[in-house]
Motif scaffolding. Structure first.
Motif, PDB file in Angstrom:
ATOM      1  N   LEU A  96       0.831  -1.193   0.000  1.00  0.00           N
ATOM      2  CA  LEU A  96       0.000   0.000   0.000  1.00  0.00           C
ATOM      3  C   LEU A  96       0.868   1.245   0.000  1.00  0.00           C
ATOM      4  N   ALA A  97       0.372   2.302  -0.629  1.00  0.00           N
ATOM      5  CA  ALA A  97       1.009   3.618  -0.555  1.00  0.00           C
ATOM      6  C   ALA A  97      -0.095   4.668  -0.588  1.00  0.00           C
ATOM      7  N   VAL A  98       0.097   5.766   0.134  1.00  0.00           N
ATOM      8  CA  VAL A  98      -0.938   6.792   0.231  1.00  0.00           C
ATOM      9  C   VAL A  98      -0.350   8.155  -0.089  1.00  0.00           C
ATOM     10  N   ALA A  99      -1.115   8.963  -0.825  1.00  0.00           N
ATOM     11  CA  ALA A  99      -0.737  10.337  -1.170  1.00  0.00           C
ATOM     12  C   ALA A  99      -1.939  10.974  -1.868  1.00  0.00           C
ATOM     13  N   ASP A 100      -1.902  12.281  -2.040  1.00  0.00           N
ATOM     14  CA  ASP A 100      -2.946  12.993  -2.784  1.00  0.00           C
ATOM     15  C   ASP A 100      -2.590  12.949  -4.263  1.00  0.00           C
ATOM     16  N   LEU A 101      -3.303  12.135  -5.027  1.00  0.00           N
ATOM     17  CA  LEU A 101      -2.984  11.935  -6.440  1.00  0.00           C
ATOM     18  C   LEU A 101      -3.643  12.945  -7.360  1.00  0.00           C
ATOM     19  N   ASP A 102      -4.741  13.555  -6.930  1.00  0.00           N
ATOM     20  CA  ASP A 102      -5.503  14.417  -7.835  1.00  0.00           C
ATOM     21  C   ASP A 102      -5.607  15.856  -7.348  1.00  0.00           C
ATOM     22  N   GLY A 103      -4.866  16.216  -6.315  1.00  0.00           N
ATOM     23  CA  GLY A 103      -4.802  17.610  -5.885  1.00  0.00           C
ATOM     24  C   GLY A 103      -6.038  18.143  -5.207  1.00  0.00           C
ATOM     25  N   ASP A 104      -6.908  17.269  -4.687  1.00  0.00           N
ATOM     26  CA  ASP A 104      -8.126  17.753  -4.042  1.00  0.00           C
ATOM     27  C   ASP A 104      -7.983  17.877  -2.531  1.00  0.00           C
ATOM     28  N   GLY A 105      -6.769  17.635  -2.013  1.00  0.00           N
ATOM     29  CA  GLY A 105      -6.527  17.737  -0.584  1.00  0.00           C
ATOM     30  C   GLY A 105      -6.891  16.504   0.209  1.00  0.00           C
ATOM     31  N   LEU A 106      -7.383  15.466  -0.456  1.00  0.00           N
ATOM     32  CA  LEU A 106      -7.748  14.221   0.207  1.00  0.00           C
ATOM     33  C   LEU A 106      -6.725  13.138  -0.127  1.00  0.00           C
ATOM     34  N   LYS A 107      -6.504  12.243   0.789  1.00  0.00           N
ATOM     35  CA  LYS A 107      -5.531  11.177   0.581  1.00  0.00           C
ATOM     36  C   LYS A 107      -6.121  10.098  -0.320  1.00  0.00           C
ATOM     37  N   ASP A 108      -5.311   9.642  -1.265  1.00  0.00           N
ATOM     38  CA  ASP A 108      -5.675   8.571  -2.173  1.00  0.00           C
ATOM     39  C   ASP A 108      -4.755   7.385  -1.915  1.00  0.00           C
ATOM     40  N   LEU A 109      -5.077   6.252  -2.514  1.00  0.00           N
ATOM     41  CA  LEU A 109      -4.408   5.008  -2.179  1.00  0.00           C
ATOM     42  C   LEU A 109      -4.006   4.255  -3.437  1.00  0.00           C
ATOM     43  N   ALA A 110      -2.782   3.732  -3.443  1.00  0.00           N
ATOM     44  CA  ALA A 110      -2.323   2.817  -4.489  1.00  0.00           C
ATOM     45  C   ALA A 110      -2.079   1.460  -3.853  1.00  0.00           C
ATOM     46  N   VAL A 111      -2.537   0.401  -4.528  1.00  0.00           N
ATOM     47  CA  VAL A 111      -2.452  -0.961  -4.007  1.00  0.00           C
ATOM     48  C   VAL A 111      -1.739  -1.827  -5.034  1.00  0.00           C
ATOM     49  N   VAL A 149       4.643  -0.879  -4.243  1.00  0.00           N
ATOM     50  CA  VAL A 149       4.304   0.426  -4.814  1.00  0.00           C
ATOM     51  C   VAL A 149       4.867   1.513  -3.906  1.00  0.00           C
ATOM     52  N   HIS A 150       5.163   2.652  -4.521  1.00  0.00           N
ATOM     53  CA  HIS A 150       5.661   3.806  -3.773  1.00  0.00           C
ATOM     54  C   HIS A 150       5.122   5.053  -4.452  1.00  0.00           C
ATOM     55  N   LEU A 151       4.683   6.031  -3.667  1.00  0.00           N
ATOM     56  CA  LEU A 151       4.154   7.292  -4.186  1.00  0.00           C
ATOM     57  C   LEU A 151       4.999   8.444  -3.672  1.00  0.00           C
ATOM     58  N   GLN A 152       5.555   9.218  -4.600  1.00  0.00           N
ATOM     59  CA  GLN A 152       6.349  10.389  -4.213  1.00  0.00           C
ATOM     60  C   GLN A 152       6.572  11.255  -5.447  1.00  0.00           C
ATOM     61  N   ASP A 153       6.655  12.552  -5.226  1.00  0.00           N
ATOM     62  CA  ASP A 153       6.945  13.477  -6.320  1.00  0.00           C
ATOM     63  C   ASP A 153       8.457  13.492  -6.533  1.00  0.00           C
ATOM     64  N   VAL A 154       8.929  12.751  -7.534  1.00  0.00           N
ATOM     65  CA  VAL A 154      10.371  12.611  -7.726  1.00  0.00           C
ATOM     66  C   VAL A 154      10.940  13.640  -8.690  1.00  0.00           C
ATOM     67  N   ASP A 155      10.089  14.285  -9.493  1.00  0.00           N
ATOM     68  CA  ASP A 155      10.583  15.247 -10.475  1.00  0.00           C
ATOM     69  C   ASP A 155      10.219  16.683 -10.127  1.00  0.00           C
ATOM     70  N   ALA A 156       9.723  16.895  -8.897  1.00  0.00           N
ATOM     71  CA  ALA A 156       9.472  18.238  -8.358  1.00  0.00           C
ATOM     72  C   ALA A 156       8.544  19.081  -9.221  1.00  0.00           C
ATOM     73  N   GLY A 158       5.241  19.016  -8.602  1.00  0.00           N
ATOM     74  CA  GLY A 158       4.051  19.201  -7.785  1.00  0.00           C
ATOM     75  C   GLY A 158       3.043  18.090  -7.885  1.00  0.00           C
ATOM     76  N   HIS A 159       3.328  17.068  -8.692  1.00  0.00           N
ATOM     77  CA  HIS A 159       2.413  15.939  -8.855  1.00  0.00           C
ATOM     78  C   HIS A 159       3.078  14.658  -8.351  1.00  0.00           C
ATOM     79  N   VAL A 160       2.326  13.853  -7.632  1.00  0.00           N
ATOM     80  CA  VAL A 160       2.855  12.617  -7.065  1.00  0.00           C
ATOM     81  C   VAL A 160       3.061  11.588  -8.177  1.00  0.00           C
ATOM     82  N   ASP A 161       4.207  10.913  -8.145  1.00  0.00           N
ATOM     83  CA  ASP A 161       4.548   9.895  -9.122  1.00  0.00           C
ATOM     84  C   ASP A 161       4.432   8.511  -8.494  1.00  0.00           C
ATOM     85  N   LEU A 162       4.293   7.498  -9.350  1.00  0.00           N
ATOM     86  CA  LEU A 162       4.083   6.121  -8.908  1.00  0.00           C
ATOM     87  C   LEU A 162       5.270   5.260  -9.322  1.00  0.00           C
ATOM     88  N   PHE A 163       5.845   4.528  -8.351  1.00  0.00           N
ATOM     89  CA  PHE A 163       6.915   3.571  -8.605  1.00  0.00           C
ATOM     90  C   PHE A 163       6.385   2.160  -8.378  1.00  0.00           C
TER      91      PHE A 163
END
Length: 372
Positions: A96-111, A149-156, A158-163
């Protein structure tokens, strides 16, 4: 149910001090760790766990994966949790990984969905719940299937990326976030081996850019990031065993990231490398732990500025905790069942960091509340 326990500082097999085997105590000035144990019944075995404040009430919650579902455990703020209704998370959820994927201020989930060709994306709605969208089943084209899975903005940008790990192609796949909950085509990051249990991302050389570490069949790969999503091979570290999982954190409090790796199912070993200002690493100790480590992480449980390494060993039924600092102490905590995955956070609001363990052979999770 809450049980208080404390292991002796000198009892060999429960606590190991020094580089290998049993040795002398750290001395009277070193504070010993102890924990309260809280069991939370889920009803199914679980393979992944993470901590996040899902409903923004200031209390950490837990998400736990098992039986093709994810269970939300609402934190009370005192180390206890209430099991909320679960939700479908695709076939065989394993990470599991959690981050805001769509910029709405709510946490989203990748499985990560084991034995499939997809990752499940679930999107937060008010109240700390998640729901699917039309593109929730996201095909990742990894082989044989996603494990991590891993969620983090690796290219700066402002959007979260998926590994996602790509085992047979000896690579990590990077999907760049668009900012609306969707991702671009994959960039393939060659890591020089089989990154079975995924990766760790951290700034290893203090240049403000995220770097990448992966466990491979006979070595750990260290790749330095260029800040735009590109990575180049920097170092190959050989622990002397098959490294199944890795983590990066400042273990000795010197301001530089260090690395730890744990072995696979037929070996019980943990190895530490200490980092330097130039991003190089030197071996700093190997420790005997229970066989079958699956997940390793690091968190400062004592508040001394050096992170403790925490390892779940599903074959040996054990959680190992290696204290940070210049004279590490290894605690070996028995857990009935198969402890599989680790999450960290301050679950009882006392300012001390705690950890929780998913269990693949029991219908409960175990929360360890720090009482040092």
């Amino acid at each position: 149910m809450t049980m208080r326990f404390r292991y002796s500082a000198l009892r060999c097999g429960l606590l190991v001090v020094a580089t290998m085997g049993c040795a002398e105590s750290r001395g009277a000035q070193s504070e010993q760790l102890s924990f309260d144990r809280v069991e939370v019944v889920i009803g199914v075995p679980t393979t992944s766990i993470l901590a996040s404040d899902l409903d923004d009430d200031g209390r950490l919650d837990l998400l736990v994966a098992g039986a093709e579902r994810v269970f939300a455990l609402r934190g009370r703020g005192d180390g206890q949790f209430d099991v909320a209704p679960s939700f479908a998370a695709g076939e065989h959820p394993t990470d599991l990984a959690v981050a805001d994927l769509d910029g709405d201020g709510l946490k989203d989930l990748a499985v990560a969905n084991h034995e499939t060709n997809y990752v499940t994306l679930l999107f937060g709605v008010p109240g700390g719940r998640f729901e699917p969208r039309a593109h929730s089943r996201f095909a990742v084209d990894v082989s044989p299937h996603p494990h991590a899975v891993h969620l983090q903005d690796v290219d700066a940008d402002g959007h979260v990326d998926l590994f996602v790990d790509d085992r047979r192609r000896e690579s990590i796949r990077l999907f760049r976030g668009i900012g609306d909950g969707t991702f671009s085509e994959a960039t393939v990051i060659a890591v020089g081996g089989d990154p079975y249990r995924g990766m760790a991302l951290a700034d290893l050389n203090n240049d403000g850019r995220l770097d990448l570490v992966t466990p491979n069949p006979d070595h750990v790969s260290v790749l330095l990031g260029d800040g735009s999503g590109g990575f180049v091979q920097h170092a190959v570290l050989r622990p002397g065993f098959y490294p199944f999982s890795v983590t990066a954190a400042d273990l000795n409090g010197d301001g530089f990231a260090d690395l730890a790796a744990a072995s696979g199912e037929r070996v019980g070993s943990l190895v530490i490398w200490l980092g330097s200002a130039d991003g190089s690493f030197r071996a700093a100790g190997r420790y005997d732990i229970a066989m079958g480590p699956t997940t390793i992480t690091a968190e400062d449980l004592t508040g001394d500025g050096g992170a403790e390494v925490i390892v779940a060993s599903y074959v040996g039924g054990e959680v190992a905790v290696l204290t940070g600092g210049d004279s590490p102490t290894l605690y070996r905590l028995e857990v009935e069942g198969s402890p599989y995955h680790v999450a960290t956070g301050d679950f009882d609001g006392d300012g001390r960091m705690d950890f929780a363990i998913a269990n693949d052979a029991a219908e409960r999770i175990t929360v360890f509340l720090s009482r040092h």
